[in-house]
Design a protein around this motif. Structure first.
Motif, PDB file in Angstrom:
ATOM      1  N   TYR A 331      19.193 -11.434  25.252  1.00 41.61           N
ATOM      2  CA  TYR A 331      20.244 -11.501  24.251  1.00 41.61           C
ATOM      3  C   TYR A 331      19.768 -12.134  22.946  1.00 41.61           C
ATOM      4  CZ  TYR A 331      24.536 -12.391  21.834  1.00 41.61           C
ATOM      5  OH  TYR A 331      25.498 -12.421  20.871  1.00 41.61           O
ATOM      6  N   ILE A 332      19.005 -13.204  23.040  1.00 40.87           N
ATOM      7  CA  ILE A 332      18.655 -13.944  21.817  1.00 40.87           C
ATOM      8  C   ILE A 332      17.355 -13.486  21.188  1.00 40.87           C
ATOM      9  CG2 ILE A 332      19.864 -15.996  22.634  1.00 40.87           C
ATOM     10  CD1 ILE A 332      17.128 -17.268  23.170  1.00 40.87           C
ATOM     11  N   VAL A 333      16.585 -12.607  21.865  1.00 40.10           N
ATOM     12  CA  VAL A 333      15.302 -12.200  21.305  1.00 40.10           C
ATOM     13  C   VAL A 333      15.535 -11.485  19.978  1.00 40.10           C
ATOM     14  CG1 VAL A 333      15.258  -9.942  22.451  1.00 40.10           C
ATOM     15  CG2 VAL A 333      13.107 -11.031  21.818  1.00 40.10           C
ATOM     16  N   LYS A 334      14.667 -11.724  19.014  1.00 37.73           N
ATOM     17  CA  LYS A 334      14.802 -11.109  17.692  1.00 37.73           C
ATOM     18  C   LYS A 334      14.361  -9.652  17.772  1.00 37.73           C
ATOM     19  CE  LYS A 334      13.500 -11.806  12.881  1.00 37.73           C
ATOM     20  NZ  LYS A 334      12.709 -12.613  11.943  1.00 37.73           N
ATOM     21  N   ARG A 335      15.231  -8.758  17.309  1.00 36.40           N
ATOM     22  CA  ARG A 335      14.942  -7.340  17.375  1.00 36.40           C
ATOM     23  C   ARG A 335      15.151  -6.713  16.007  1.00 36.40           C
ATOM     24  NH1 ARG A 335      18.376  -5.589  22.776  1.00 36.40           N
ATOM     25  NH2 ARG A 335      17.420  -7.051  24.209  1.00 36.40           N
ATOM     26  N   GLU A 336      14.435  -5.598  15.753  1.00 39.95           N
ATOM     27  CA  GLU A 336      14.705  -4.820  14.570  1.00 39.95           C
ATOM     28  C   GLU A 336      16.009  -4.056  14.797  1.00 39.95           C
ATOM     29  OE1 GLU A 336      13.144  -4.774  11.642  1.00 39.95           O
ATOM     30  OE2 GLU A 336      12.008  -6.429  12.500  1.00 39.95           O
ATOM     31  N   PRO A 337      16.842  -3.903  13.769  1.00 36.36           N
ATOM     32  CA  PRO A 337      18.120  -3.218  13.968  1.00 36.36           C
ATOM     33  C   PRO A 337      17.918  -1.749  14.317  1.00 36.36           C
ATOM     34  CG  PRO A 337      17.703  -3.600  11.633  1.00 36.36           C
ATOM     35  CD  PRO A 337      16.638  -4.351  12.384  1.00 36.36           C
ATOM     36  N   THR A 338      18.519  -1.303  15.412  1.00 33.67           N
ATOM     37  CA  THR A 338      18.433   0.083  15.827  1.00 33.67           C
ATOM     38  C   THR A 338      19.797   0.540  16.297  1.00 33.67           C
ATOM     39  OG1 THR A 338      16.147  -0.258  16.549  1.00 33.67           O
ATOM     40  CG2 THR A 338      17.285   1.726  17.359  1.00 33.67           C
ATOM     41  N   GLU A 339      20.347   1.532  15.625  1.00 32.64           N
ATOM     42  CA  GLU A 339      21.624   2.078  16.038  1.00 32.64           C
ATOM     43  C   GLU A 339      21.400   3.109  17.135  1.00 32.64           C
ATOM     44  OE1 GLU A 339      24.229   3.550  13.104  1.00 32.64           O
ATOM     45  OE2 GLU A 339      24.598   1.589  12.198  1.00 32.64           O
ATOM     46  N   THR A 340      22.151   2.997  18.217  1.00 28.96           N
ATOM     47  CA  THR A 340      22.050   3.934  19.319  1.00 28.96           C
ATOM     48  C   THR A 340      23.455   4.358  19.739  1.00 28.96           C
ATOM     49  OG1 THR A 340      22.047   2.129  20.935  1.00 28.96           O
ATOM     50  CG2 THR A 340      19.902   2.933  20.183  1.00 28.96           C
ATOM     51  N   ARG A 381      23.775  -2.431  19.578  1.00 26.57           N
ATOM     52  CA  ARG A 381      24.451  -3.024  20.736  1.00 26.57           C
ATOM     53  C   ARG A 381      24.506  -4.545  20.652  1.00 26.57           C
ATOM     54  NH1 ARG A 381      24.605   0.578  25.388  1.00 26.57           N
ATOM     55  NH2 ARG A 381      24.838  -1.284  26.683  1.00 26.57           N
ATOM     56  N   VAL A 382      23.388  -5.171  20.276  1.00 23.39           N
ATOM     57  CA  VAL A 382      23.337  -6.627  20.261  1.00 23.39           C
ATOM     58  C   VAL A 382      24.332  -7.195  19.246  1.00 23.39           C
ATOM     59  CG1 VAL A 382      21.894  -8.621  19.705  1.00 23.39           C
ATOM     60  CG2 VAL A 382      20.977  -6.780  21.111  1.00 23.39           C
ATOM     61  N   LEU A 383      24.447  -6.525  18.064  1.00 21.06           N
ATOM     62  CA  LEU A 383      25.340  -7.046  17.030  1.00 21.06           C
ATOM     63  C   LEU A 383      26.808  -6.899  17.423  1.00 21.06           C
ATOM     64  CD1 LEU A 383      23.619  -5.897  13.728  1.00 21.06           C
ATOM     65  CD2 LEU A 383      23.329  -8.013  15.029  1.00 21.06           C
ATOM     66  N   ILE A 384      27.173  -5.768  18.007  1.00 15.56           N
ATOM     67  CA  ILE A 384      28.565  -5.602  18.440  1.00 15.56           C
ATOM     68  C   ILE A 384      28.865  -6.563  19.590  1.00 15.56           C
ATOM     69  CG2 ILE A 384      30.225  -3.978  19.428  1.00 15.56           C
ATOM     70  CD1 ILE A 384      29.517  -3.569  16.448  1.00 15.56           C
ATOM     71  N   GLY A 385      27.881  -6.788  20.452  1.00 19.17           N
ATOM     72  CA  GLY A 385      28.053  -7.805  21.480  1.00 19.17           C
ATOM     73  C   GLY A 385      28.255  -9.177  20.876  1.00 19.17           C
TER      74      GLY A 385
END
Length: 491
Positions: A331-340, A381-385
């Motif tokens: 959950y907290i890992v830094k990710r590049e934004p990807t819309e799926t 997904r992470v941002l909406i979560g």
């Protein structure tokens, strides 16, 4: 050869609406004028006969008598001669004219017929157009927007000086084709925009990453429309503006937003630290107990099966602890934004684990209501979560002063009006009625000591996903926070 008589020729010319003066071919003196010429100049024929060039023209070098005489002489040897002449009427009004000198041999004598028509209005219009063109060029010099006319295959037929600056073209450098400035992928997209150019009004603006002639990169916003001007022009008019600075600012804002979202996730995990520590303490304590039991059995030479059972039990508890840690890290890992393409029900299910951890520690009962049908949305997904987490944690904090047996939190999602709707509802004290509209604007919070940054972050994320977020009173008291995202068609 039989030549017409002068009287016959005069009667013919008198019927014309075109102004005509007859000059003696040798002396160039006026010998007659038709009715149209007399009216235009304001003289009778008798009054015109003694007049010289200086008496009926503007006294400037370009209208000197020698110039008119030379044109008449050439008409004798070379055929009709056209020239510009300024006639001055009896009232002193100048009449700029287009004159044509034609040699005509008559029975009595040879004459030079000079036909002329007033072109003062045409010349004034030409001068006005030249002034407008000059002004337009001056105005366009300082434009930051380029203008170009393209042929149907994309070749640049005309480009403004400002457009040359935008594309990095030297003064005499040929612009070539508009497709020369963009990559193959952008070339296809630009071709589609040009093919769909409307006849009325500009197209919707699109942006492209382009390469100038000097090799430097830039971003251009382009609009276009069809140009059809009778048989003279059938092409495309495009307007383009350098928006490299805008794109840089947008990218900086996106980076800042990603960092804020990343910090928000860490902040959320910090608030859950106690609950997570409590959750991990149970499997870790069990692991220790099972291992100690296995060691005692081995030391006492007890049954090996008992020791193996204890070690396997310890392994299962360790695996459970590892899953908890993995969930937190993912959950907290830094990710590049990807819309799926995602099912909103699954996102709610993923974050429910963390919400229940926090709620359990606060003595709050969590109710999750999910529809049977999928709710497909395009999102990160992470941002909406993160939005669901922030709203749920805010609600849990709002229930702190509610009696322990009445602390309820409901998370629900459903399809409504063609959108996927998520609601987070508590039965806490709520907020004042005039605060609902500004709850997500920042520096406004529904809990004591809160600064509203988490709610502002929620609005930022939902808005970027083309959604809407709002707050309203819960049906049974308390607060209901909702957000809706556009549904995408099921594949």
């Amino acid at each position: 050869m039989t030549y017409p008589t002068e009287d016959d020729f005069r009667r013919l010319l008198d019927a014309l609406t075109l102004c005509v003066l007859l000059h003696d071919a040798s002396t160039k003196a006026i010998v007659w004028a038709n009715r149209a010429a007399c009216i235009a100049l304001g003289f009778s024929v008798e009054e015109l006969l003694p007049l010289k060039a200086r008496d009926m023209t503007r006294p400037v070098p370009k209208y000197a008598r020698e110039i008119a005489v030379a044109a008449m002489d050439r008409s004798i040897t070379e055929g009709p001669q056209g020239y510009e002449w300024c006639y001055r009427s009896r009232t002193g009004q100048d009449m700029l004219s287009e004159a044509i000198a034609t040699y005509v041999p008559l029975k009595e004598r040879a004459v030079v017929m000079v036909q002329f028509r007033d072109i003062s209005a045409e010349e004034a219009m030409r001068q006005a157009l030249r002034r407008h063109e000059t002004r337009l060029r001056e105005f366009m010099q300082d434009l930051s927007e380029g203008v170009a006319v393209l042929t149907r295959d994309g070749t640049v037929d005309f480009i403004s000086d400002s457009g040359r600056r935008v594309l990095g073209l030297a003064a005499e450098q040929a612009p070539g084709s508009v497709f020369d400035y963009c990559s193959e992928r952008n070339r296809e997209r630009l071709a589609e925009q040009l093919d769909d150019a409307p006849l009325q009004g500009p197209s919707e603006p699109q942006r492209y990453r382009m390469t100038r002639r000097d090799g430097s990169a830039c971003w251009l916003r382009i609009t276009c429309r069809r140009l059809v001007i009778e048989d003279d022009l059938d092409g495309l008019l495009i307007h383009f503006r350098d928006i490299s600075d805008e794109v840089s600012i947008e990218e900086a804002r996106r980076t800042e937003a990603r960092m804020l979202e990343y910090a928000g996730r860490y902040n959320a995990m910090g608030e859950m630290a106690t609950a997570i520590a409590h959750e991990l303490s149970q499997p870790l304590a069990a692991v220790r107990n099972f291992i100690e039991g296995a060691i005692r059995r081995l030391e006492q030479a007890g049954p090996v099966e008992d020791a193996i059972w204890g070690l396997r039990s310890a392994d299962r508890q360790a695996e459970h602890a590892a899953l908890i840690i993995k969930s937190v890290r993912e959950y907290i890992v830094k990710r590049e934004p990807t819309e799926t393409r995602s099912d909103l029900r699954e996102i709610l299910g993923e974050v429910a684990y963390f919400i229940e951890l926090r709620a359990s520690d606060a003595g709050v009962r969590v109710h999750i209501v999910q529809p049977k049908a999928a709710l497909p949305v395009m999102c990160e997904r992470v941002l909406i979560g993160q939005v669901v987490l922030n709203l749920a944690f805010n609600a849990i904090d709002a229930l702190a002063d509610v009696d322990a047996d009445r602390r309820d939190l409901t998370l629900a999602c459903e399809e409504k009006d063609g959108r996927a709707l998520v609601s987070v509802m508590d039965n806490g004290p709520g907020v004042p009625a005039d605060a609902h509209g500004r709850l997500f604007d920042g520096f406004s919070s529904s809990k004591a000591g809160g600064n509203g940054i988490g709610l502002s972050l929620c609005k930022n994320i939902v808005t970027r996903h083309h959604g809407a977020i709002w707050a309203q009173p819960a049906p049974g008291g308390g607060l209901e926070c909702c957000f809706a995202l556009p549904l995408i068609p099921a594949s």
